[in-house]
Design an enzyme around this catalytic site. Structure first.
Site, PDB file in Angstrom:
ATOM      1  N   HIS A  65       0.839  -1.193   0.000  1.00 22.17           N
ATOM      2  CA  HIS A  65       0.000   0.000   0.000  1.00 22.17           C
ATOM      3  C   HIS A  65       0.872   1.241   0.000  1.00 22.17           C
ATOM      4  O   HIS A  65       2.045   1.191   0.395  1.00 22.17           O
ATOM      5  CB  HIS A  65      -0.932   0.026   1.215  1.00 22.17           C
ATOM      6  CG  HIS A  65      -0.207  -0.072   2.524  1.00 22.17           C
ATOM      7  ND1 HIS A  65       0.170  -1.273   3.072  1.00 22.17           N
ATOM      8  CD2 HIS A  65       0.223   0.873   3.393  1.00 22.17           C
ATOM      9  CE1 HIS A  65       0.787  -1.072   4.229  1.00 22.17           C
ATOM     10  NE2 HIS A  65       0.834   0.224   4.436  1.00 22.17           N
ATOM     11  N   CYS A 221       2.023   2.840  12.122  1.00 18.82           N
ATOM     12  CA  CYS A 221       2.961   2.373  11.103  1.00 18.82           C
ATOM     13  C   CYS A 221       3.319   3.564  10.217  1.00 18.82           C
ATOM     14  O   CYS A 221       2.705   4.623  10.313  1.00 18.82           O
ATOM     15  CB  CYS A 221       2.350   1.235  10.287  1.00 18.82           C
ATOM     16  SG  CYS A 221       0.927   1.706   9.277  1.00 18.82           S
TER      17      CYS A 221
END
Length: 711
Positions: A65, A221
């Site tokens: 992603h 993250c």
């Protein structure tokens, strides 16, 4: 999941053998639908994200992603691989691959929807259904949330029963990829097993009764899209299995909502599962803490829960947050705070960012005067006239650099007040309002007003419901544009002139202070500086003083106020140091050691050096310090001592006007405070059954023992 994924974005027979090829195959489907404008540019962004940290997850999942300028709208593509593709997971290749493409300015709503997929991937029924689903439309509907895993399974079973047994397709559909055979429990099984072990962990205190063990966690993250929310879901599931109360704060791309301070206070342990720094980390200080990467939160949550419970049982905790921990901005606006508390924090956040500019600019200007004389402010620009061998040129250089630093004071003050209220969107209108305040001569007061107005305007805009199409450009275009225009209009046309008049009136009043009025003001400032030793009252006095000299050419009155404030602030630590030296037996061994450090702190104008003494004996130390500070402040004003530098203590005495009398004022206050402390401590009556004086090494008799006092 809206139209983020359609049947055209699903490939149930992904033939790629590498993660790069898989990303390209799925990205080509996005290009075909116009969701990605530049295939190679987008794939470069995917590769850059992959280089930060592998995106493979235990349980046969790959979730590449990224955010990319080549993405037109948030899009998700799904591929299922029979052979499996290596995405760097510890347990082997992935057969379920999700490619998430987010625009560079993706709005919060879509990021929140993307995060819901990450949470679903922790659901074994969901991943099992994806492994067995037969149609691309069904797979897309399942991922969107239009149907449940049970619906997908029922649809597959219906299709299987309708097919002819002889064609062999039913068996093929049931078999699925090799990696899916032991499939759907691959995530949940280890969690449940180790969670059971965690459940058997003895309660740390042994006295909780029915109260469950409580854990707070933070997950984050690098991109804040997938792993952040997957770790949260995994930890929450494991917490339920382990019978503990676990609350997660996800610090993702869609922003984050701080955990209620009361929830943090009640927690028995903390888990950080993160790959970027935890924001406001000091909130969790002083508790048993497990600190790991975000993938550990996804792959072994039960182990982390068991580990933090073990640390709690052993009494292992992180150090408490230092008093100066997070900045006022980082602590602003916590749940449950009253408006007055928030207002103070917003104002102090602006002051805290302004003070370094005051210190740097003030000291440079003071050094410029010291080197080049008091006419250095008339010197031409050093760009036009600078001679390396002349002291006047160096003095002019320092003075002019300091003047540039001072030019930032009011804009920084206003900008960071707005920042404390509305975060980064408040910076632009805050700085604009602060600069306008300088333009219209509204000064420090105008900066305060501009910052509060800018923060309020941005907070109001953020509450307006905005069409989804505009959300991506709100933070970088719409909010700065509208808020700056409103703040500018109000400062120029509505409130600017009244504030400028009030600023001029205050300046004229200060310039007119002479005789008794000046002495009384000095006494008041001295009392404030010594009341709470670095606390809010102390900071109000200090801010009042620095605001007066925060101009290129401050008045004599402003410099006298600055001198009085610094002198009074030096009194408490110096007096405590002197008292421990001349009558050490009145103090404990620890206080005598603190007294040695207080000499340096006091000479450096660090009032906090007296806090240990005030905390141990506030009724004697604080009143004594206030009396001495009032005397020093009033004498400094009476002696017409001036100070251009906002800090420095004894080290900037050469830059002080009337330095000898200034030192006498400090010495007088120190002597008075020292005498009062010694007298008040000497008047203390020993408690019944008093013991002997404390030994020189600071040790105390055992509790309950009585020792005769020597005659």
């Amino acid at each position: 999941m809206s139209d983020m994924i359609t049947a055209e974005l699903v490939d149930l027979d992904l033939s790629a053998t590498t993660k790069e090829a898989a990303a390209r195959a799925l990205a080509e489907r996005m290009v075909a639908l116009g969701r990605v404008t530049d295939l190679d540019g987008f794939l470069a962004d995917v590769a850059a994200r992959e280089a930060q940290m592998p995106t493979g997850l235990d349980g046969g999942i790959g979730i590449p992603h990224c955010r990319s300028a080549h993405v037109t709208e948030p899009t998700l593509a799904f591929g299922r691989s029979a052979a499996g593709i290596d995405f760097g997971a510890a347990d082997g290749p992935a057969d379920l691959i999700f490619l998430i493409a987010a625009p560079a300015g993706a709005d919060d709503a879509h990021l929140t929807i993307l995060s819901s997929l990450a949470r679903q991937l922790m659901n074994a029924e969901f991943t099992g259904a994806l492994r067995s689903v037969a149609g691309t439309g069904t797979a897309a509907a399942l991922i969107r949330g239009d149907i449940t895993p049970a619906d997908a399974e029922a649809e597959r079973a219906s299709a299987d029963s309708a097919a002819a047994p002889a064609d062999g397709e039913a068996a093929s559909a049931d078999t699925g990829p090799a990696s899916a055979q032991a499939p759907s429990d691959s995530v949940a099984t280890p969690v449940a097993a180790s969670a059971g072990a965690a459940t058997d962990t003895t309660s740390p205190s042994g006295e909780r009764g029915e109260r469950p063990f409580r854990i707070v966690a933070v997950t984050s993250c690098p991109t804040g899209i997938a792993h952040t929310y997957m770790a949260a879901e995994s930890l929450e599931n494991a917490g339920r299995e382990a019978g503990v109360e676990l609350v997660v704060e996800t610090q993702g791309s869609a922003g984050f909502t701080r955990l209620d301070p009361a929830v943090i206070a009640d927690a028995d342990g903390v888990i950080f599962a993160h790959d970027v720094p935890v924001r406001d980390k000091d909130r969790f200080a002083g508790k048993p803490t497990v600190d790991v990467g975000v993938k550990a939160g996804i792959n072994r949550p039960a182990e982390l829960i068991a580990e933090v419970r073990g640390k709690a049982a052993r009494g292992e905790a992180t150090a408490a947050a230092p008093a100066s921990g997070a900045t006022p901005v980082e602590r602003a606006g916590e749940t449950g705070e009253g408006y007055g508390t928030k207002l103070r924090k917003w104002l102090m956040s602006g002051v805290s960012y302004m003070v370094p500019f005051v210190a740097a600019g003030g000291l440079l200007i003071a050094l410029g005067f010291a080197i080049g004389g008091y006419k250095i402010n008339k010197a031409p620009s050093v760009m036009d006239h600078f001679i390396w061998t002349q002291a006047d040129s160096w003095g002019a250089l320092l003075f002019q650099i300091g003047g540039v630093a001072f030019a930032f004071l009011v804009p920084v003050l206003a900008g960071y007040i707005a920042y404390g209220m509305a975060d980064r969107p408040g910076l632009v209108p805050g700085f604009v309002g602060g600069s306008i305040s300088l333009t219209i001569n509204a000064g420090f007061l105008g900066g305060l007003a501009a910052g509060l107005i800018a923060g309020g305007v941005v907070m109001s805009i953020q509450k307006v419901r905005i069409p989804a199409a505009l959300r991506g450009i709100m933070p970088v275009v719409v909010i700065p544009l509208i808020s700056s225009a409103i703040v500018g209009f109000l400062m120029f046309v509505v409130i600017g002139k009244p504030i400028a008049s009030a600023q001029k009136a205050m300046t004229d009043w200060l310039n007119g202070l002479t005789g008794t009025n000046a002495v009384l003001l000095g006494a008041l400032l001295g009392l404030m500086m010594c009341f709470d030793l670095g606390g809010p009252v102390n900071k109000v006095a200090y801010t009042f003083a620095t605001a007066g000299i925060a101009v290129a050419s401050p008045s004599d009155s402003a410099m006298k106020i600055m001198a009085a404030v610094m002198a009074a602030g030096m009194v408490p630590p110096l007096a405590m140091a002197l008292a421990t030296t001349v009558r050490g037996k009145l103090f404990t061994q620890t206080e005598r050691e603190n007294g040695k450090a207080a000499w340096v702190l006091g000479l450096s104008f660090i009032s906090e050096g007296a806090i240990p003494f005030a905390a141990a004996d506030p009724l004697r130390v604080i009143p004594s310090a206030m009396v001495g500070g009032a005397i020093t402040g009033s004498l400094s004003m009476a002696f017409d001592a001036t100070l251009r530098a906002p800090h420095g203590g004894i080290f900037v005495v050469p830059l002080i006007g009337n330095p000898l009398l200034y030192l006498i004022a400090i010495a007088a206050g120190v002597c008075v405070t020292t005498a009062l402390v010694i007298v008040l401590k000497g008047l203390r009556k020993p408690a019944p059954g008093a013991t002997a004086p404390e030994p020189a090494d600071g040790t105390l008799p055992a509790e309950g023992s009585k020792q005769p006092v020597a005659a």
